[in-house]
Design a protein around this motif. Structure first.
Motif, PDB file in Angstrom:
ATOM      1  N   MET A 232       0.595   6.325  14.331  1.00 31.63           N
ATOM      2  CA  MET A 232       0.567   4.957  13.805  1.00 31.63           C
ATOM      3  C   MET A 232       0.959   4.073  14.980  1.00 31.63           C
ATOM      4  O   MET A 232       2.094   4.158  15.480  1.00 31.63           O
ATOM      5  CB  MET A 232       1.517   4.789  12.623  1.00 31.63           C
ATOM      6  CG  MET A 232       1.179   5.671  11.437  1.00 31.63           C
ATOM      7  SD  MET A 232       2.167   5.335   9.939  1.00 31.63           S
ATOM      8  CE  MET A 232       1.297   3.890   9.276  1.00 31.63           C
TER       9      MET A 232
ATOM     10  N   ILE B 120       5.216  -3.034  14.666  1.00 28.23           N
ATOM     11  CA  ILE B 120       5.858  -2.387  13.528  1.00 28.23           C
ATOM     12  C   ILE B 120       6.273  -3.456  12.523  1.00 28.23           C
ATOM     13  O   ILE B 120       7.230  -4.206  12.737  1.00 28.23           O
ATOM     14  CB  ILE B 120       7.069  -1.557  13.995  1.00 28.23           C
ATOM     15  CG1 ILE B 120       6.599  -0.479  14.980  1.00 28.23           C
ATOM     16  CG2 ILE B 120       7.779  -0.923  12.806  1.00 28.23           C
ATOM     17  CD1 ILE B 120       7.725   0.331  15.595  1.00 28.23           C
TER      18      ILE B 120
ATOM     19  N   LYS C  33       2.302  -2.778   7.094  1.00 26.08           N
ATOM     20  CA  LYS C  33       1.564  -1.599   7.566  1.00 26.08           C
ATOM     21  C   LYS C  33       1.961  -0.315   6.827  1.00 26.08           C
ATOM     22  O   LYS C  33       1.380   0.742   7.074  1.00 26.08           O
ATOM     23  CB  LYS C  33       1.757  -1.431   9.068  1.00 26.08           C
ATOM     24  CG  LYS C  33       1.122  -2.560   9.866  1.00 26.08           C
ATOM     25  CD  LYS C  33       1.164  -2.307  11.353  1.00 26.08           C
ATOM     26  CE  LYS C  33       0.408  -3.398  12.109  1.00 26.08           C
ATOM     27  NZ  LYS C  33       0.382  -3.163  13.572  1.00 26.08           N
TER      28      LYS C  33
ATOM     29  N   ILE D 167       4.451   1.713   7.016  1.00 28.14           N
ATOM     30  CA  ILE D 167       4.887   2.801   7.894  1.00 28.14           C
ATOM     31  C   ILE D 167       5.966   3.650   7.230  1.00 28.14           C
ATOM     32  O   ILE D 167       5.926   4.887   7.279  1.00 28.14           O
ATOM     33  CB  ILE D 167       5.389   2.225   9.229  1.00 28.14           C
ATOM     34  CG1 ILE D 167       4.232   1.561   9.975  1.00 28.14           C
ATOM     35  CG2 ILE D 167       6.017   3.314  10.096  1.00 28.14           C
ATOM     36  CD1 ILE D 167       4.654   0.724  11.175  1.00 28.14           C
TER      37      ILE D 167
ATOM     38  N   VAL E 173       5.138   7.223  15.583  1.00 29.06           N
ATOM     39  CA  VAL E 173       5.101   5.790  15.280  1.00 29.06           C
ATOM     40  C   VAL E 173       5.471   5.040  16.548  1.00 29.06           C
ATOM     41  O   VAL E 173       6.589   5.154  17.049  1.00 29.06           O
ATOM     42  CB  VAL E 173       6.077   5.427  14.144  1.00 29.06           C
ATOM     43  CG1 VAL E 173       6.022   3.921  13.864  1.00 29.06           C
ATOM     44  CG2 VAL E 173       5.754   6.223  12.885  1.00 29.06           C
TER      45      VAL E 173
END
Length: 340
Positions: free
Chosen positions: A212, A216, A220, A222, A241
């Motif tokens: 990903m 951030i 999204k 995550i 990430v």
């Protein structure tokens, strides 16, 4: 429809010359973004990269020089104002927004053509959804044409903005020029440059790496993907990430989740351009879990790196097809794709 070998920039030029047959200048603006930021944006550079070859000057607008655009229009200049990102952030943005709207209104009354590119349905960081919705509906009405990157976006935004689909035209998101590196070479360089992050033995064993990549932010999704990987830590699948911090509290939330995890690595920092190919190079898949999205430059970039992408069936992601595209509708479906 783009012709064979025609770039998106050339296709946009063709559209603009149909809208303004005697076109001799394009002004590019974005509310609350200065000209320097605009010119350094990769998407913007690619979108206008061919304009100079067609003797079509592009000038980046700032709020204080809009009166010059109006004056030139009054003197007979045939120009288009092409507007991009539009956002109401707080009360301090009222005055600059009002200046932009007034300038565009006068420009339109003088017969000028205004094109607005819709990058998203609403701003991703949006504490004022009702105000931003009203602002966008008004902006859609004052614009002569609306540019979107796919047919799905045209249908969705026509309904949302309450304007006819006839007002829209589609020119796809430009492809990003990329330089790929082999997985072996990428791993060697990554372990040298980011050694502190890859000291766990899990990352030195055979396995499948999911990425990903990018800023951030909460939209999204995550944290939810991290939870899926944490619940399957026994598998040989691991998550990476990587991206710049745009929301400190959200990054702290993700960091707390992965602090003791072996199969998830978080690298919350700016990544230099020369290192970007390395992260794609070590990854087999790129995951997108947007809670809302219209156009995803990240998905275009991942495909340009020839990566398989796993993405929600939302916005322009819906229009992506091919053997490298895996769609899902729910988090449960994403879980099954990853771990079934």
């Amino acid at each position: 429809m783009a012709k064979d070998n025609q770039t998106e920039s050339e296709e946009l030029i063709e559209v603009f010359k149909k809208l303004e047959p005697r076109l001799n200048k394009v002004y590019v603006g974005a509310t609350l973004k200065n000209a320097i930021v605009m010119q350094n944006n990769r998407y913007i550079r690619l979108l206008y990269q061919d304009f100079s070859a067609y003797q079509l000057p592009v000038e980046f607008l700032i709020r204080d020089n809009f009166h010059e655009v109006i004056w030139r229009r009054m003197k007979g200049e045939k120009s288009i104002v092409h507007h991009h990102w539009l956002q109401f952030d707080n009360n301090y943005s009222l005055k600059p927004l009002a200046k932009v709207f007034l300038g565009l209104f006068i420009f339109r009354m003088l017969g000028g053509t205004i094109v607005w590119t819709l990058h998203n349905k609403l701003p991703h960081d949006n504490p004022y959804p009702q105000t931003n919705t009203r602002v966008r509906k008004w902006f859609a009405k004052i614009s002569t044409h609306l540019h979107v990157h796919c047919t799905q976006a045209r249908e969705e935004m026509s309904q949302f903005l309450k304007v006819s689909q006839n007002k829209f035209f589609v020119v796809k998101h430009p492809n990003y020029p990329v330089t790929t590196q082999s997985q072996e070479e990428s791993w060697t360089k990554i372990r040298q440059r980011y050694a502190d992050h890859f000291d766990n033995e899990v990352w030195h064993q055979p396995g499948t790496t999911y990425l990903m990549f990018g800023q951030i932010k909460p939209y999204k999704g995550i944290a939810e993907v991290v939870d899926l990987f944490l619940a399957h830590s026994e598998s040989n699948k691991r998550l990476l990430v990587v991206g710049r911090i745009k929301d400190e509290a959200y990054v702290d939330k993700v960091r707390d989740k992965v602090s003791d995890a072996a199969n998830v690595i978080l690298i919350p920092q700016f990544i230099a351009d020369e290192d970007t190919p390395l992260f794609y190079g070590i990854s087999e898949y790129v995951i997108f879990n947007y809670t809302s999205i219209l156009t995803s430059g990240g998905a275009i970039e991942a495909l340009n790196y020839r990566k398989k992408i796993i993405a929600p069936r939302k916005g322009c992601l819906t229009d992506l097809v091919g053997e490298n595209i895996i769609h899902f509708d729910t988090l449960s479906e994403l879980k099954n794709i990853l771990f079934s």
